[in-house]
Structure formats: C-alpha cells, structure tokens
Scaffold this active site. Structure first.
Site, short mmCIF file in Angstrom:
data_model
loop_
_atom_site.label_atom_id
_atom_site.label_comp_id
_atom_site.label_asym_id
_atom_site.label_seq_id
_atom_site.Cartn_x
_atom_site.Cartn_y
_atom_site.Cartn_z
N GLY A 51 0.81 -1.20 0.00
CA GLY A 51 0.00 0.00 0.00
C GLY A 51 0.85 1.25 0.00
O GLY A 51 2.03 1.22 -0.37
N CYS A 52 0.25 2.36 0.41
CA CYS A 52 0.95 3.65 0.43
C CYS A 52 2.26 3.54 1.20
O CYS A 52 2.27 3.15 2.37
CB CYS A 52 0.06 4.71 1.04
SG CYS A 52 0.86 6.33 1.20
N PHE A 53 3.36 3.90 0.56
CA PHE A 53 4.67 3.67 1.18
C PHE A 53 4.98 4.58 2.35
O PHE A 53 5.92 4.33 3.10
CB PHE A 53 5.81 3.66 0.17
CG PHE A 53 5.90 4.83 -0.79
CD1 PHE A 53 5.34 6.07 -0.52
CD2 PHE A 53 6.60 4.67 -1.99
CE1 PHE A 53 5.46 7.12 -1.41
CE2 PHE A 53 6.74 5.73 -2.88
CZ PHE A 53 6.16 6.95 -2.59
#
EC number: 1.8.4.11
Length: 212
Positions: A51-53
């Site tokens: 997902g969003c890093f």
C-alpha cells in the site's frame, strides 16, 4: 491499455520510457541519520509493497535491527519514474520500501511477519481506500532463501486466515526483485516529516504462525 485503467498492469511495451537519472535524495535517513544508500557489512536488504509507502516505511523503521528504510518503486518497467508517473499506472511499479536490516538482530521471517500482519493481502490492485496497481501487495525476494521464506509464509498466512474464518484468497505478488528506484526526497520518511500525514495501512486481525 486504457490510459485510465488502474486495475490491470501495463505491459512492458506500453510502459512509460522513464529516464536515466535517479531521483535526488538526502544522504542520511531523516530519523536515524544512517546512510540512505550504503549497506554496511553483514547487513541484508528486503523489499516489500503493501500500500501507500508513507505508512509502510514508518512501520519498518521502528523495528529493532532495521538500519535504514527508503520509499521507492519496484516491480515495474519504467526506469527512475516520478511519483506522478507511478500513480498513472503506466510504469508497472508498486509503491515499495527498501529495508536494510541486521539479520543478527532481526530475521527476514520477522520482517515477513510485520508485512503480513499489517495490511490486507487480499485486495488485488488496491489497499483500503487507495486504488491502483501501485498499491498492490508484493514481496520482492533477493535470494533463493528469501524467496522460499516468502512463499512458505504466504501459505501459513492463508491457512491462518482460513482458521479464522476468512476464506478470501491472498493476491500478494511474490517475484524476484527487479531494480528498486528511490522515490522523490519529499516521500522519504514522510510521516517523520509530516507526523499527522496520511497512513492508509492496517491489518486484518490475523497473526502469521511461526515457521517450523
């Protein structure tokens, strides 16, 4: 491929051309001031996408034995892509985190436990409210040992899900690591620089059983 189709991976032939010049980043990690690029003797590297890093990087830099972390792009075709290009779905990359760790302090299997227990690995080309191929769940092993451990852990987590009454199939990609490209400096240690920033990751309440 439809330019706006973010649920299917772009082919190599259709991927953006990218560039030869890497993104400039700070020399030192903003949290622990370790090198962002060097790997000290005896340490190893792991790559995960979940997902969003922004939130993923923070999750791993907090672990004892982790020397440094970096946000970037992996699993695709476009060399040295920009964040905007990755978000277009036209690079093939996932938002990923590079982890340099000391195996004498933390084992790869422990990193895998953190990976499985802190996101939903069943969502395909999204993670929570974040939609697009760049948010897919993925493990990019560097060695045969990492590859074997990754596949074994996926089987154990799938069994643990079933035991908990969750029969959704895991969609996590496990593929040999291709080049990792650092994200722009503004994305490095983002939640340290922006403590109230967005973090879209969360587990499904299932624990990874220990390896035999």
């Amino acid at each position: 491929m439809n330019l706006f189709d973010k649920k299917h991976l772009v082919t190599q032939a259709d991927a953006l051309p990218g560039r030869n010049t890497p993104m400039p980043i700070a020399t030192l990690h903003a949290v622990n001031e370790h090198s962002m690029t060097n790997v000290p003797a005896g340490m190893e590297i792991a790559y995960f996408a979940m997902g969003c890093f922004w939130g993923v990087e923070r999750l791993f830099w907090q672990l004892p034995g982790v020397y440094s972390t970096a946000a970037g792009y992996a699993g695709g075709y476009t060399p040295n892509p920009t964040y905007r290009e990755v978000c277009s779905g036209q690079t093939g990359h996932a938002e990923a985190v590079r982890i340099v760790y000391d195996p004498a302090v933390i084992r790869y299997e422990q990193l895998l436990q953190t990976f499985w227990e802190n996101h939903d690995p069943t969502q395909g080309m999204q993670q929570g409210n974040d939609h697009g191929t760049q948010y897919r769940s993925a493990i990019y092993p560097l060695t045969p040992e990492q590859n074997a451990a990754a596949h074994a852990s996926r089987e154990r987590f799938q069994s643990a899900m079933a035991a908990a009454g969750d029969h959704r199939p895991i969609t996590t990609e496990i593929a040999h690591a291709t080049p990792f490209y650092y994200a722009e400096d503004e994305h490095q240690q983002y939640l340290h620089k922006n403590p109230y920033g967005y973090c879209g990751i969360g587990g499904i309440g299932v624990c990874l059983p220990p390896d035999a």
